[in-house]
Design a protein around this motif. Structure first.
Motif, PDB file in Angstrom:
ATOM      1  N   PRO A 138       0.822  -1.211   0.000  1.00 15.31           N
ATOM      2  CA  PRO A 138       0.000   0.000   0.000  1.00 15.31           C
ATOM      3  C   PRO A 138       0.855   1.260   0.000  1.00 15.31           C
ATOM      4  O   PRO A 138       1.954   1.291   0.559  1.00 15.31           O
ATOM      5  CB  PRO A 138      -0.800  -0.117   1.314  1.00 15.31           C
ATOM      6  N   SER A 139       0.334   2.297  -0.633  1.00 11.98           N
ATOM      7  CA  SER A 139       1.006   3.596  -0.653  1.00 11.98           C
ATOM      8  C   SER A 139      -0.042   4.675  -0.421  1.00 11.98           C
ATOM      9  O   SER A 139      -0.808   5.016  -1.326  1.00 11.98           O
ATOM     10  CB  SER A 139       1.719   3.819  -1.991  1.00 11.98           C
ATOM     11  N   GLU A 140      -0.081   5.222   0.786  1.00 12.87           N
ATOM     12  CA  GLU A 140      -1.060   6.266   1.082  1.00 12.87           C
ATOM     13  C   GLU A 140      -0.839   7.531   0.246  1.00 12.87           C
ATOM     14  O   GLU A 140      -1.804   8.129  -0.233  1.00 12.87           O
ATOM     15  CB  GLU A 140      -1.042   6.587   2.580  1.00 12.87           C
ATOM     16  N   PRO A 141       0.414   7.967   0.040  1.00  9.74           N
ATOM     17  CA  PRO A 141       0.604   9.148  -0.814  1.00  9.74           C
ATOM     18  C   PRO A 141       0.100   8.928  -2.238  1.00  9.74           C
ATOM     19  O   PRO A 141      -0.509   9.832  -2.826  1.00  9.74           O
ATOM     20  CB  PRO A 141       2.120   9.364  -0.775  1.00  9.74           C
ATOM     21  N   PHE A 142       0.360   7.735  -2.792  1.00  8.88           N
ATOM     22  CA  PHE A 142      -0.104   7.455  -4.144  1.00  8.88           C
ATOM     23  C   PHE A 142      -1.631   7.401  -4.182  1.00  8.88           C
ATOM     24  O   PHE A 142      -2.259   7.958  -5.085  1.00  8.88           O
ATOM     25  CB  PHE A 142       0.485   6.139  -4.637  1.00  8.88           C
ATOM     26  N   GLU A 143      -2.230   6.745  -3.197  1.00  9.26           N
ATOM     27  CA  GLU A 143      -3.697   6.678  -3.160  1.00  9.26           C
ATOM     28  C   GLU A 143      -4.300   8.072  -3.052  1.00  9.26           C
ATOM     29  O   GLU A 143      -5.329   8.365  -3.676  1.00  9.26           O
ATOM     30  CB  GLU A 143      -4.153   5.812  -1.988  1.00  9.26           C
ATOM     31  N   SER A 144      -3.658   8.934  -2.289  1.00 11.62           N
ATOM     32  CA  SER A 144      -4.143  10.314  -2.170  1.00 11.62           C
ATOM     33  C   SER A 144      -4.082  11.028  -3.512  1.00 11.62           C
ATOM     34  O   SER A 144      -5.018  11.764  -3.875  1.00 11.62           O
ATOM     35  CB  SER A 144      -3.310  11.060  -1.129  1.00 11.62           C
ATOM     36  N   ARG A 145      -3.010  10.812  -4.269  1.00 15.16           N
ATOM     37  CA  ARG A 145      -2.901  11.439  -5.588  1.00 15.16           C
ATOM     38  C   ARG A 145      -3.974  10.896  -6.522  1.00 15.16           C
ATOM     39  O   ARG A 145      -4.554  11.644  -7.325  1.00 15.16           O
ATOM     40  CB  ARG A 145      -1.505  11.211  -6.169  1.00 15.16           C
ATOM     41  N   LEU A 146      -4.234   9.600  -6.435  1.00 15.25           N
ATOM     42  CA  LEU A 146      -5.280   9.013  -7.274  1.00 15.25           C
ATOM     43  C   LEU A 146      -6.642   9.644  -6.971  1.00 15.25           C
ATOM     44  O   LEU A 146      -7.440   9.890  -7.892  1.00 15.25           O
ATOM     45  CB  LEU A 146      -5.352   7.504  -7.057  1.00 15.25           C
ATOM     46  N   ARG A 147      -6.913   9.912  -5.706  1.00 17.30           N
ATOM     47  CA  ARG A 147      -8.220  10.470  -5.328  1.00 17.30           C
ATOM     48  C   ARG A 147      -8.370  11.919  -5.779  1.00 17.30           C
ATOM     49  O   ARG A 147      -9.489  12.431  -5.841  1.00 17.30           O
ATOM     50  CB  ARG A 147      -8.428  10.342  -3.818  1.00 17.30           C
TER      51      ARG A 147
END
Length: 211
Positions: free
Chosen positions: A174-183
């Motif tokens: 998991p990558s929270e920074p990447f998921e945040s960018r996706l959102r």
């Protein structure tokens, strides 16, 4: 079985019984033995879009994603692969390993090149885009792939989707920074953890409804 210099360094193809494995710059990269998350990435994406979807796969790998796309009823399938050696191994070894023949491949087009550049320049749109191009945004085999997980490339991929389309990313964890960018790019982002025994799960990000 074979070795040579690729775009991103040395590539080696080895055999282990009936299975094949790819080594990149001395580091294990992929094999035909364990392909659960790669196949699930394709089947989960196609299950969320229309039947006969036009699909883009970023990264040919050992061919398991292509096999799943054919089995899951994709329409036309474009695969973009940057390494000429991998394309050669697909033609000489991987297709036979998966038992694929001429009729199976009529829907398939293999494009030699960089998937980021392809998305940035193509005039075509896709119902589904599956990007399995590296180990994820925080564990890169090749630094050149970092751009695929940056904001400009995320926007380019989103704009290449047809209405109702879906874009999927594979990550080793998991990558929270990447998921945040996706959102910031998509109104809908679903994270799917793929468990494989006692090892840490692979992670799929399924993204739809571009903002």
């Amino acid at each position: 079985m074979d070795r040579g210099e690729g775009v991103n360094g040395e590539l080696v193809l080895r055999t282990d019984g009936t299975d094949l494995e790819v080594i990149a710059n001395g580091v294990f990269l992929m094999d035909t033995r364990v392909t659960v998350s790669e196949r699930l990435m394709v089947s989960a994406t196609l299950a969320r879009v229309r039947r006969g979807a036009r699909l883009l796969i970023g990264g040919l790998g050992v061919g398991s994603s292509v096999v799943q796309a054919l089995e899951s009823g994709a329409g036309r399938i474009d695969v973009v692969e940057v390494e000429p050696l991998v394309v050669r191994w697909w033609e000489r070894y991987f297709r036979a390993r998966w038992g694929l023949s001429g009729p199976d491949l009529e829907r398939l087009r293999v494009i030699r090149g960089d998937v980021g550049q392809h998305l940035a320049t193509t005039q075509e749109s896709y119902d589904a885009i599956v990007l399995d191009t590296d180990n994820g945004p925080e564990w890169l085999v090749h630094e050149r792939n970092a751009a695929l997980y940056a904001d400009p490339a995320l926007l380019v991929a989103a704009r290449s989707l047809a209405p109702g389309g879906l874009c999927a990313y594979w990550s080793a964890w998991p990558s929270e920074p990447f998921e945040s960018r996706l959102r910031q790019v998509y109104a809908e982002v679903e994270r799917v953890d793929v468990h494989r025994g006692d090892v840490a799960p692979d992670v799929l990000y399924l993204c739809g409804d571009p903002r």
